[in-house]
Design an enzyme around this catalytic site. Structure first.
Site, PDB file in Angstrom:
ATOM      1  N   GLU A  80      22.123 -35.843  -1.479  1.00  0.00           N
ATOM      2  CA  GLU A  80      23.523 -35.804  -1.052  1.00  0.00           C
ATOM      3  C   GLU A  80      24.175 -34.477  -1.422  1.00  0.00           C
ATOM      4  O   GLU A  80      24.998 -33.950  -0.682  1.00  0.00           O
ATOM      5  CB  GLU A  80      24.309 -36.962  -1.697  1.00  0.00           C
ATOM      6  CG  GLU A  80      23.843 -38.341  -1.283  1.00  0.00           C
ATOM      7  CD  GLU A  80      24.044 -38.617   0.193  1.00  0.00           C
ATOM      8  OE1 GLU A  80      23.267 -38.051   0.997  1.00  0.00           O
ATOM      9  OE2 GLU A  80      24.951 -39.391   0.535  1.00  0.00           O
ATOM     10  N   THR A 107      31.575 -33.141   6.651  1.00  0.00           N
ATOM     11  CA  THR A 107      32.014 -33.798   5.421  1.00  0.00           C
ATOM     12  C   THR A 107      32.847 -32.838   4.570  1.00  0.00           C
ATOM     13  O   THR A 107      33.890 -33.207   4.045  1.00  0.00           O
ATOM     14  CB  THR A 107      30.799 -34.269   4.588  1.00  0.00           C
ATOM     15  OG1 THR A 107      30.004 -35.102   5.419  1.00  0.00           O
ATOM     16  CG2 THR A 107      31.232 -35.058   3.377  1.00  0.00           C
TER      17      THR A 107
END
Lengths: 307, 307
Positions: free
Chosen positions: B128, B181
């Site tokens: 991530e 993001t």
């Protein structure tokens, strides 16, 4: 039924990460009240023992809550209220909430329950408005529902009962200093960082999960408040020492009860709760501040009839 | 066992009031992977189909998570990884999390489970970090644990599995627009008011309680986000219309999946979830934006072996 004698529990609000939303009712600490139907319309405080508080209906929290009840009721008569205070006003364990909820709960019983418990919360909130200037629900909800309650929302009012693990005990110490709710509200910051917020709702989520799964370790890990406790604890002499000693004595977690000055700790089992009580007392004996200590299992039924 | 073929679920993170802490795994949307032991030390991405993504180990999220795993393992060999992407990168339903968790979950199985699931979360978080610059856990935790998971704390990492009501279904629509993001993180405010925070943790408490008590109404009432959704939804054309139509079609609640652009809704029962899907599609057909829709029950086991 013309008259009821009841026990009205003390309550802990602002449970660490559950600031302003999570409260719990105690079992062995509380007031007694007698509520009696009268043919004369109105609310009449006929006796008030144990504390020096106003007896005029519109200046007494039980009176004000009772008036809110009467205003929405089609009952033609009135009620007399006797209050036997055991909870000290200003101690931070829901003294005003005990009186306002007791009044409306008993009135509702005497009239055959015309109102839901949530509605009684609303009436009682008028007592809180009188006591502190804010119509908060986080003490009155657990007093009425018993156990842990979450005030999910005020608009509309939404009270969520939360499961209570069977072995959970509370220890509460009340150092006899005065902090006004309104003062301890003033020192709060109006803004927090998003990061702090995320930590807080992460912990509240963990606490609620721990209460449902009866995971005492998780409850302990989640009893953290990064936002309010660091600020308000400044007003409570010895707070950090009490917290450190309580955790060392085996408490799952420890925090400020309501807006203080009382400090609460949760423990698994009564024996640990007693050890925690001793640890708390030792701190205030050392500092030289008078104090009361309560050890109580969690009250899961709320207000109850006695004898 | 030398080789495993697995299904890696898509996940919804940032579930409304559970911003940054609450995620859930889907059942009918996900990638497939094959992980194979090799005598040569290292992680080797040997196949990557379905998406145009880097295959170099240190530029691929599965590779990076795998390297984190190997660094703490005493295994002398290595692994080959084949990835068959069905989840679109950048869709907001945990595409990178599916790959990084799949890799380390299968590696752990193949070595006889030397690591706990929480440890696998930590390895996956490195994937991530590569994908978005932040080592967040709210997609990888539900992919590994299944069901709903709460990230109570990052320091130390504390993942709390949350009960999942049996009749809960998710509908997810992916409008094919691009939001990074990192961009959708930049537009967030760094400060919120204490009042907003209290509302948010009140709702998260209600949501967690609703999930444990399987109270679908409470889940619906609690699926509210006053803080992030009003800001991020600006980046998603048609968001408000999709939300309004979903709720009108019977959804319990609706919000942004991850950092978008996908939008999720929860419903009680598959039939309602299908009606919600149609309502969502109608909005984007009207606006003229290409879209995929997924209807899925909640996946309560996480990653699983196939065939």
């Amino acid at each position: 039924m013309e008259e009821l004698k009841i026990f009205c529990p003390a309550t802990i609000a602002n449970i660490s990460c559950g600031f302003d939303v999570l409260g719990v009712a105690l079992d062995s600490v509380g007031d007694e009240m007698v509520i009696r139907k009268t043919s004369k319309k109105g609310i009449f405080i006929t006796k008030l023992e144990g504390q020096d508080l106003p007896m005029e209906t519109d200046r007494n929290v039980a009176g004000v809550a009772g008036l809110a009840f009467l205003a929405e009721s089609d009952y033609e008569g009135g009620f007399e209220i006797e209050i036997y205070k055991k909870i000290k006003a200003g101690s931070g364990i829901g003294s005003s909430a005990a009186s306002s909820t007791g009044a409306v709960w008993a009135m509702n019983e005497l009239l055959g329950r015309p109102f839901t418990t949530s509605k009684l919360v609303e009436f009682s909130m008028e007592g809180e408005r009188l006591a502190s200037g804010v119509a908060h629900a986080d003490n009155v909800a657990p007093a009425l529902f018993g156990g842990f309650t979450l005030v999910r929302s005020y608009d509309p009012l939404d009270i969520v009962p939360i499961n209570c693990p069977t072995e959970l005990f509370a220890t509460v110490i009340h150092p006899q200093i005065e902090i006004k709710t309104s003062d301890s509200r003033k020192i709060l910051k109006t803004n927090i960082t998003l990061k702090e917020g995320i930590k807080q709702w992460g912990n509240l989520g963990g606490l609620i999960a721990g209460l449902f799964t009866e995971d005492y370790d998780l409850i302990g890990r989640s009893l953290v408040d990064h936002i309010v406790e660091p600020i308000r604890s400044i007003l409570i002499p010895g707070f950090n020492e009490v917290k450190t000693s309580s955790l060392a004595a085996g408490a799952l977690g420890c925090g400020i009860s309501g807006s203080g000055p009382s400090i609460f700790a949760f423990s698994r089992g009564e024996a640990t709760a007693e050890k925690v009580a001793q640890a708390m007392k030792d701190v205030y004996q050392e500092i030289g501040i008078d104090h009361d200590v309560h050890i109580s299992k969690i009250n899961t039924e709320g207000i109850r009839k006695i004898k």
